[in-house]
Design a protein around this motif. Structure first.
Motif, PDB file in Angstrom:
ATOM      1  N   HIS A 149       0.832  -1.201   0.000  1.00 42.96           N
ATOM      2  CA  HIS A 149       0.000   0.000   0.000  1.00 42.96           C
ATOM      3  C   HIS A 149       0.872   1.259   0.000  1.00 42.96           C
ATOM      4  N   LYS A 150       1.960   1.230   0.758  1.00 43.77           N
ATOM      5  CA  LYS A 150       2.876   2.368   0.770  1.00 43.77           C
ATOM      6  C   LYS A 150       3.485   2.577  -0.611  1.00 43.77           C
ATOM      7  N   GLU A 151       3.813   1.497  -1.280  1.00 41.90           N
ATOM      8  CA  GLU A 151       4.399   1.608  -2.612  1.00 41.90           C
ATOM      9  C   GLU A 151       3.400   2.177  -3.610  1.00 41.90           C
ATOM     10  N   LEU A 152       2.120   1.808  -3.478  1.00 40.02           N
ATOM     11  CA  LEU A 152       1.094   2.373  -4.362  1.00 40.02           C
ATOM     12  C   LEU A 152       1.009   3.884  -4.179  1.00 40.02           C
ATOM     13  N   VAL A 153       0.978   4.338  -2.928  1.00 41.92           N
ATOM     14  CA  VAL A 153       0.903   5.780  -2.669  1.00 41.92           C
ATOM     15  C   VAL A 153       2.147   6.472  -3.215  1.00 41.92           C
ATOM     16  N   ARG A 154       3.308   5.871  -3.009  1.00 38.17           N
ATOM     17  CA  ARG A 154       4.551   6.469  -3.489  1.00 38.17           C
ATOM     18  C   ARG A 154       4.558   6.574  -5.016  1.00 38.17           C
ATOM     19  N   GLU A 155       4.171   5.497  -5.686  1.00 34.23           N
ATOM     20  CA  GLU A 155       4.160   5.515  -7.148  1.00 34.23           C
ATOM     21  C   GLU A 155       3.141   6.515  -7.684  1.00 34.23           C
ATOM     22  N   PHE A 156       1.972   6.592  -7.046  1.00 35.68           N
ATOM     23  CA  PHE A 156       0.950   7.533  -7.491  1.00 35.68           C
ATOM     24  C   PHE A 156       1.441   8.961  -7.317  1.00 35.68           C
ATOM     25  N   ALA A 157       2.031   9.253  -6.167  1.00 34.28           N
ATOM     26  CA  ALA A 157       2.546  10.608  -5.922  1.00 34.28           C
ATOM     27  C   ALA A 157       3.650  10.962  -6.912  1.00 34.28           C
ATOM     28  N   GLU A 158       4.599  10.064  -7.087  1.00 39.60           N
ATOM     29  CA  GLU A 158       5.727  10.350  -7.972  1.00 39.60           C
ATOM     30  C   GLU A 158       5.308  10.449  -9.432  1.00 39.60           C
ATOM     31  N   GLY A 159       4.136   9.910  -9.751  1.00 40.91           N
ATOM     32  CA  GLY A 159       3.599  10.085 -11.095  1.00 40.91           C
ATOM     33  C   GLY A 159       3.189  11.518 -11.378  1.00 40.91           C
ATOM     34  N   HIS A 160       3.137  12.365 -10.326  1.00 45.31           N
ATOM     35  CA  HIS A 160       2.792  13.777 -10.488  1.00 45.31           C
ATOM     36  C   HIS A 160       4.022  14.679 -10.500  1.00 45.31           C
ATOM     37  N   LEU A 161       5.215  14.085 -10.433  1.00 43.62           N
ATOM     38  CA  LEU A 161       6.441  14.867 -10.544  1.00 43.62           C
ATOM     39  C   LEU A 161       6.622  15.317 -11.989  1.00 43.62           C
ATOM     40  N   THR A 162       7.054  16.560 -12.158  1.00 41.37           N
ATOM     41  CA  THR A 162       7.193  17.123 -13.516  1.00 41.37           C
ATOM     42  C   THR A 162       8.610  17.563 -13.834  1.00 41.37           C
ATOM     43  N   GLY A 163       9.482  17.605 -12.826  1.00 44.92           N
ATOM     44  CA  GLY A 163      10.811  18.158 -13.034  1.00 44.92           C
ATOM     45  C   GLY A 163      10.879  19.645 -12.750  1.00 44.92           C
ATOM     46  N   GLU A 164       9.727  20.247 -12.497  1.00 47.62           N
ATOM     47  CA  GLU A 164       9.680  21.677 -12.157  1.00 47.62           C
ATOM     48  C   GLU A 164       9.830  21.808 -10.647  1.00 47.62           C
ATOM     49  N   THR A 165      10.742  22.664 -10.196  1.00 46.38           N
ATOM     50  CA  THR A 165      11.159  22.705  -8.793  1.00 46.38           C
ATOM     51  C   THR A 165       9.996  22.903  -7.827  1.00 46.38           C
ATOM     52  N   LYS A 166       9.169  23.912  -8.069  1.00 46.65           N
ATOM     53  CA  LYS A 166       8.079  24.205  -7.149  1.00 46.65           C
ATOM     54  C   LYS A 166       7.096  23.046  -7.080  1.00 46.65           C
ATOM     55  N   ASN A 167       6.690  22.542  -8.224  1.00 47.90           N
ATOM     56  CA  ASN A 167       5.740  21.427  -8.253  1.00 47.90           C
ATOM     57  C   ASN A 167       6.295  20.226  -7.496  1.00 47.90           C
ATOM     58  N   ASP A 168       7.523  19.841  -7.817  1.00 46.88           N
ATOM     59  CA  ASP A 168       8.081  18.625  -7.237  1.00 46.88           C
ATOM     60  C   ASP A 168       8.331  18.768  -5.738  1.00 46.88           C
ATOM     61  N   TYR A 169       8.669  19.972  -5.291  1.00 50.29           N
ATOM     62  CA  TYR A 169       8.830  20.220  -3.855  1.00 50.29           C
ATOM     63  C   TYR A 169       7.534  19.904  -3.121  1.00 50.29           C
ATOM     64  N   HIS A 170       6.411  20.386  -3.644  1.00 52.72           N
ATOM     65  CA  HIS A 170       5.133  20.200  -2.958  1.00 52.72           C
ATOM     66  C   HIS A 170       4.615  18.772  -3.065  1.00 52.72           C
ATOM     67  N   ILE A 171       4.861  18.116  -4.175  1.00 50.90           N
ATOM     68  CA  ILE A 171       4.457  16.710  -4.298  1.00 50.90           C
ATOM     69  C   ILE A 171       5.226  15.864  -3.281  1.00 50.90           C
ATOM     70  N   ARG A 172       6.524  16.079  -3.193  1.00 56.59           N
ATOM     71  CA  ARG A 172       7.328  15.310  -2.237  1.00 56.59           C
ATOM     72  C   ARG A 172       6.976  15.668  -0.790  1.00 56.59           C
ATOM     73  N   LEU A 173       6.634  16.930  -0.571  1.00 56.29           N
ATOM     74  CA  LEU A 173       6.209  17.358   0.769  1.00 56.29           C
ATOM     75  C   LEU A 173       5.002  16.549   1.231  1.00 56.29           C
ATOM     76  N   LYS A 174       4.002  16.404   0.355  1.00 61.32           N
ATOM     77  CA  LYS A 174       2.795  15.671   0.737  1.00 61.32           C
ATOM     78  C   LYS A 174       3.026  14.168   0.783  1.00 61.32           C
ATOM     79  N   LEU A 175       3.923  13.660  -0.036  1.00 59.56           N
ATOM     80  CA  LEU A 175       4.244  12.236   0.034  1.00 59.56           C
ATOM     81  C   LEU A 175       4.913  11.918   1.363  1.00 59.56           C
ATOM     82  N   ASP A 176       5.912  12.712   1.719  1.00 63.65           N
ATOM     83  CA  ASP A 176       6.593  12.478   3.002  1.00 63.65           C
ATOM     84  C   ASP A 176       5.616  12.648   4.164  1.00 63.65           C
ATOM     85  N   HIS A 177       4.750  13.647   4.061  1.00 67.71           N
ATOM     86  CA  HIS A 177       3.726  13.865   5.094  1.00 67.71           C
ATOM     87  C   HIS A 177       2.842  12.635   5.246  1.00 67.71           C
ATOM     88  N   SER A 178       2.411  12.061   4.148  1.00 68.82           N
ATOM     89  CA  SER A 178       1.528  10.889   4.199  1.00 68.82           C
ATOM     90  C   SER A 178       2.194   9.732   4.940  1.00 68.82           C
TER      91      SER A 178
END
Length: 262
Positions: A6-35
């Motif tokens: 289940h953790k891997e599913l959440v991680r893969e889903f979150a990382e699927g929203h990474l774009t390489g753009e600094t601001k976007n990826d910072y916030h996606i990783r912030l919420k993934l780590d928070h989860s």
């Protein structure tokens, strides 16, 4: 199906929203780590409070998946501010409906998990909701609040944080806070996010959450990690703030003392 799947599913889903753009990826990783940290907090509450068997497993799933809607929310609207985008609890339910979810839970149990995800961010939860959903929501709300304390404090302690999104674009000021926010918190209640103007208002909002904690374990974790003390260190040392501080610590200590096993 194991928790790691289940953790891997959440991680893969979150990382699927990474774009390489600094601001976007910072916030996606912030919420993934928070989860992941909310899951850890939830597991400690579950174990310490004696929430056993399948009820405990369901509560853990609610913690892990509680912010699954944050990733499409930020991808579409570029904000975590629900009022400017979408209720992220409801978005979480819609997201879970579209995902190919791991096995290990029946359709009925997944409906319970989705219900808890949809309710975790409600301003007030209907007291007539019954277990196991009631326990799932209570564990998730407490586990979520504990980590938000840490996230906000870390953000405010580092002026070079990427932007204001973490504190909802509030104005930073060394001493100012909104009197109406203070009055609402001092009365032992919460306040509307619309009243928040300064970063100190968000800190006051955090202290107000303490009065709605569900479990003594949650009080213990906040005290042991020094999160409430750090919060008051960032607030101005006015007489009224000192009165609030005393009230908050009295409440926390009473809550912690009443937990199971004490």
């Amino acid at each position: 199906m194991t928790l790691s799947a289940h953790k891997e599913l959440v991680r893969e889903f979150a990382e699927g929203h990474l774009t390489g753009e600094t601001k976007n990826d910072y916030h996606i990783r912030l919420k993934l780590d928070h989860s992941m940290r909310v899951l850890d907090n939830g597991l400690e509450i579950i174990g310490d409070e004696g929430i056993t068997g399948h009820d405990g497993e369901l509560a853990a799933m609610a913690c892990l998946y509680h912010d699954i809607g944050r990733f499409p929310q930020f991808a579409r609207w570029g904000t975590f501010k629900d009022v400017d985008s979408v209720n992220h609890g409801r978005m979480g339910v819609l997201t879970l409906r579209r995902l190919d979810l791991p096995g290990g839970f029946t359709d009925h149990e997944w409906r319970l998990i989705k219900a808890a995800v949809g309710l975790h961010n409600a301003k007030n939860v209907n007291p007539r909701i019954k277990d196991p959903v009631a326990a799932m929501v209570k564990v998730t709300r407490d586990a979520d609040k504990i980590d938000i304390f840490a996230v906000i404090l870390d953000h405010l302690s580092h002026p070079d944080s990427p932007d204001k999104e973490v504190i909802l674009q509030l104005e930073k000021h060394p001493t100012r806070y909104t009197p109406a926010v203070f009055d609402a918190i001092m009365s032992g209640g919460s306040c509307d996010y619309g009243l928040l103007r300064y970063d100190k208002d968000f800190l006051l909002l955090l202290t107000g959450w303490i009065f709605s904690l569900n479990y003594g374990t949650s009080a213990r974790l906040l005290l042991e990690r020094g999160l409430v003390a750090r919060t008051f260190e960032l607030l101005p040392g006015t007489d009224e703030i000192k009165r609030l501080e005393k009230k908050v610590f009295r409440h926390l200590e009473a809550k912690e003392t009443a937990r199971p096993g004490r």
